[in-house]
Scaffold this active site. Sequence first.
Site, PDB file in Angstrom:
ATOM      1  N   SER A  28     -16.982 -38.701  28.942  1.00 44.04           N
ATOM      2  CA  SER A  28     -15.893 -39.508  28.395  1.00 44.04           C
ATOM      3  C   SER A  28     -15.213 -40.414  29.426  1.00 44.04           C
ATOM      4  O   SER A  28     -14.002 -40.612  29.377  1.00 44.04           O
ATOM      5  CB  SER A  28     -14.863 -38.622  27.686  1.00 44.04           C
ATOM      6  OG  SER A  28     -15.464 -37.979  26.573  1.00 44.04           O
TER       7      SER A  28
ATOM      8  N   GLU B 277     -21.439 -33.096  34.869  1.00 47.05           N
ATOM      9  CA  GLU B 277     -21.088 -33.441  33.499  1.00 47.05           C
ATOM     10  C   GLU B 277     -20.690 -32.184  32.719  1.00 47.05           C
ATOM     11  O   GLU B 277     -21.561 -31.493  32.171  1.00 47.05           O
ATOM     12  CB  GLU B 277     -22.284 -34.103  32.800  1.00 47.05           C
ATOM     13  CG  GLU B 277     -22.660 -35.444  33.385  1.00 47.05           C
ATOM     14  CD  GLU B 277     -23.229 -36.354  32.311  1.00 47.05           C
ATOM     15  OE1 GLU B 277     -22.732 -37.468  32.164  1.00 47.05           O
ATOM     16  OE2 GLU B 277     -24.150 -35.938  31.595  1.00 47.05           O
TER      17      GLU B 277
ATOM     18  N   GLU C 215     -28.013 -32.632  26.996  1.00 47.53           N
ATOM     19  CA  GLU C 215     -28.590 -32.796  25.654  1.00 47.53           C
ATOM     20  C   GLU C 215     -30.070 -32.417  25.665  1.00 47.53           C
ATOM     21  O   GLU C 215     -30.589 -31.870  24.694  1.00 47.53           O
ATOM     22  CB  GLU C 215     -28.367 -34.232  25.159  1.00 47.53           C
ATOM     23  CG  GLU C 215     -26.902 -34.460  24.784  1.00 47.53           C
ATOM     24  CD  GLU C 215     -26.386 -35.869  24.991  1.00 47.53           C
ATOM     25  OE1 GLU C 215     -27.190 -36.805  25.125  1.00 47.53           O
ATOM     26  OE2 GLU C 215     -25.142 -36.038  25.018  1.00 47.53           O
TER      27      GLU C 215
ATOM     28  N   HIS D 164     -30.381 -33.692  31.638  1.00 49.06           N
ATOM     29  CA  HIS D 164     -29.138 -33.948  30.890  1.00 49.06           C
ATOM     30  C   HIS D 164     -28.880 -32.758  29.961  1.00 49.06           C
ATOM     31  O   HIS D 164     -29.819 -32.170  29.423  1.00 49.06           O
ATOM     32  CB  HIS D 164     -29.263 -35.249  30.090  1.00 49.06           C
ATOM     33  CG  HIS D 164     -27.955 -35.694  29.528  1.00 49.06           C
ATOM     34  ND1 HIS D 164     -27.420 -35.138  28.396  1.00 49.06           N
ATOM     35  CD2 HIS D 164     -27.050 -36.605  29.956  1.00 49.06           C
ATOM     36  CE1 HIS D 164     -26.241 -35.700  28.146  1.00 49.06           C
ATOM     37  NE2 HIS D 164     -25.995 -36.598  29.081  1.00 49.06           N
TER      38      HIS D 164
ATOM     39  N   LYS E 242     -28.589 -43.197  25.976  1.00 48.26           N
ATOM     40  CA  LYS E 242     -29.087 -42.144  25.072  1.00 48.26           C
ATOM     41  C   LYS E 242     -29.996 -42.753  23.999  1.00 48.26           C
ATOM     42  O   LYS E 242     -30.726 -43.696  24.299  1.00 48.26           O
ATOM     43  CB  LYS E 242     -27.908 -41.373  24.471  1.00 48.26           C
ATOM     44  CG  LYS E 242     -26.922 -40.903  25.540  1.00 48.26           C
ATOM     45  CD  LYS E 242     -25.885 -39.936  25.046  1.00 48.26           C
ATOM     46  CE  LYS E 242     -24.961 -39.564  26.197  1.00 48.26           C
ATOM     47  NZ  LYS E 242     -24.039 -38.491  25.865  1.00 48.26           N
TER      48      LYS E 242
ATOM     49  N   GLY F  90     -21.623 -42.619  29.134  1.00 50.45           N
ATOM     50  CA  GLY F  90     -22.368 -42.657  27.885  1.00 50.45           C
ATOM     51  C   GLY F  90     -21.808 -43.722  26.956  1.00 50.45           C
ATOM     52  O   GLY F  90     -22.080 -44.917  27.105  1.00 50.45           O
TER      53      GLY F  90
ATOM     54  N   GLY G 166     -18.969 -37.084  25.206  1.00 56.68           N
ATOM     55  CA  GLY G 166     -18.873 -37.639  23.866  1.00 56.68           C
ATOM     56  C   GLY G 166     -17.688 -37.136  23.061  1.00 56.68           C
ATOM     57  O   GLY G 166     -17.617 -37.349  21.851  1.00 56.68           O
TER      58      GLY G 166
ATOM     59  N   ASN H 181     -25.651 -44.423  30.504  1.00 57.13           N
ATOM     60  CA  ASN H 181     -26.658 -43.649  29.787  1.00 57.13           C
ATOM     61  C   ASN H 181     -26.595 -44.040  28.308  1.00 57.13           C
ATOM     62  O   ASN H 181     -25.689 -43.618  27.597  1.00 57.13           O
ATOM     63  CB  ASN H 181     -26.355 -42.151  29.985  1.00 57.13           C
ATOM     64  CG  ASN H 181     -27.262 -41.256  29.157  1.00 57.13           C
ATOM     65  OD1 ASN H 181     -28.263 -41.722  28.598  1.00 57.13           O
ATOM     66  ND2 ASN H 181     -26.915 -39.982  29.072  1.00 57.13           N
TER      67      ASN H 181
HETATM   68  P1  PGA Z   1     -20.022 -39.905  27.322  1.00 64.73           P
HETATM   69  O1  PGA Z   1     -21.476 -39.395  27.797  1.00 64.73           O
HETATM   70  O2  PGA Z   1     -19.545 -40.877  28.385  1.00 64.73           O
HETATM   71  O3  PGA Z   1     -20.251 -40.547  26.003  1.00 64.73           O
HETATM   72  O4  PGA Z   1     -19.147 -38.720  27.264  1.00 64.73           O
HETATM   73  C1  PGA Z   1     -21.753 -39.098  29.140  1.00 64.73           C
HETATM   74  C2  PGA Z   1     -23.158 -38.593  29.294  1.00 64.73           C
HETATM   75  O5  PGA Z   1     -23.619 -37.806  28.460  1.00 64.73           O
HETATM   76  O6  PGA Z   1     -23.864 -38.945  30.245  1.00 64.73           O
END
Ligand code: PGA
Length: 256
Positions: free
Chosen positions: A215, A169, A98, A96, A11, A236, A175, A9
Amino acid sequence: MRTPFIAGNWKMNMTCAQAAAFADEFLKIRAGRAPACRTAILAPYTTIGALTGPFGGTFVEIGAQNVHWEDHGAYTGEISLSMLVEIGIQDCIVGHSERRQYFGETDDAVNRKIKKLLRGSGITPILCVGENLEQREAGCQEEIVARELASDLSDLSEEEASKVVIAYEPIWAIGTGKSAGADAAEEMCSFIREKVSGMFGKAAAEKVIIQYGGSVNPSNAEEILGQPDVDGALVGGASLDAEKFSSILDFACGTC
Ligand code: PGA
């Protein structure tokens, strides 16, 4: 047997030039390696044109990060299903955290988007669910995820439900560099499978691909992906680096 599925992803990252450089480096790294498991890059719309050339005809699927449930119309800033289909998109993230947190995406909107994708195209919806830190600390992660699944997957047939990829998630792990860990990932992915079984039957639950996201990186991927109910990862930060993303793929291929 479920095929492991690793999706990156991106983003709101990557210009076209950066995306083209990533594709070039990634394909060089993968050349001559064992056939990869199911792999996708979920890219910003503007970079898709830079990826279809290099990734066309390869094992790498190209996905989007959103879709609107209406066919067309006055929805400034949105993208329609036919626009995604026209450019050969294969996967699409829906719900997601976000999007839910910063753009007010509701479970009702998520449900409409999933139905739109399933009934109007062959694009795989990747549905994200997960609790925030406060909810985890209060021990209500199962309740939160169960509620999201019940709304987001409502009105689907058994066949439709088995085509949705579900990404667990936990918001506190996204993140932050602090993954949930293999045990917690397994616990929740297995809980999700149980819920799918309750809603759509055992056969659908056996088929449905469940990813862990939050992560994931080359140092924790092996343990997380080794869990029986974790069928893949939604990655991500580490998916922006061709070397790191490729190493994560290697661990998933080991479980094919
Ligand atoms: P991250 O993001 O691997 O940077 O934690 C995962 C995601 O939001 O899909």
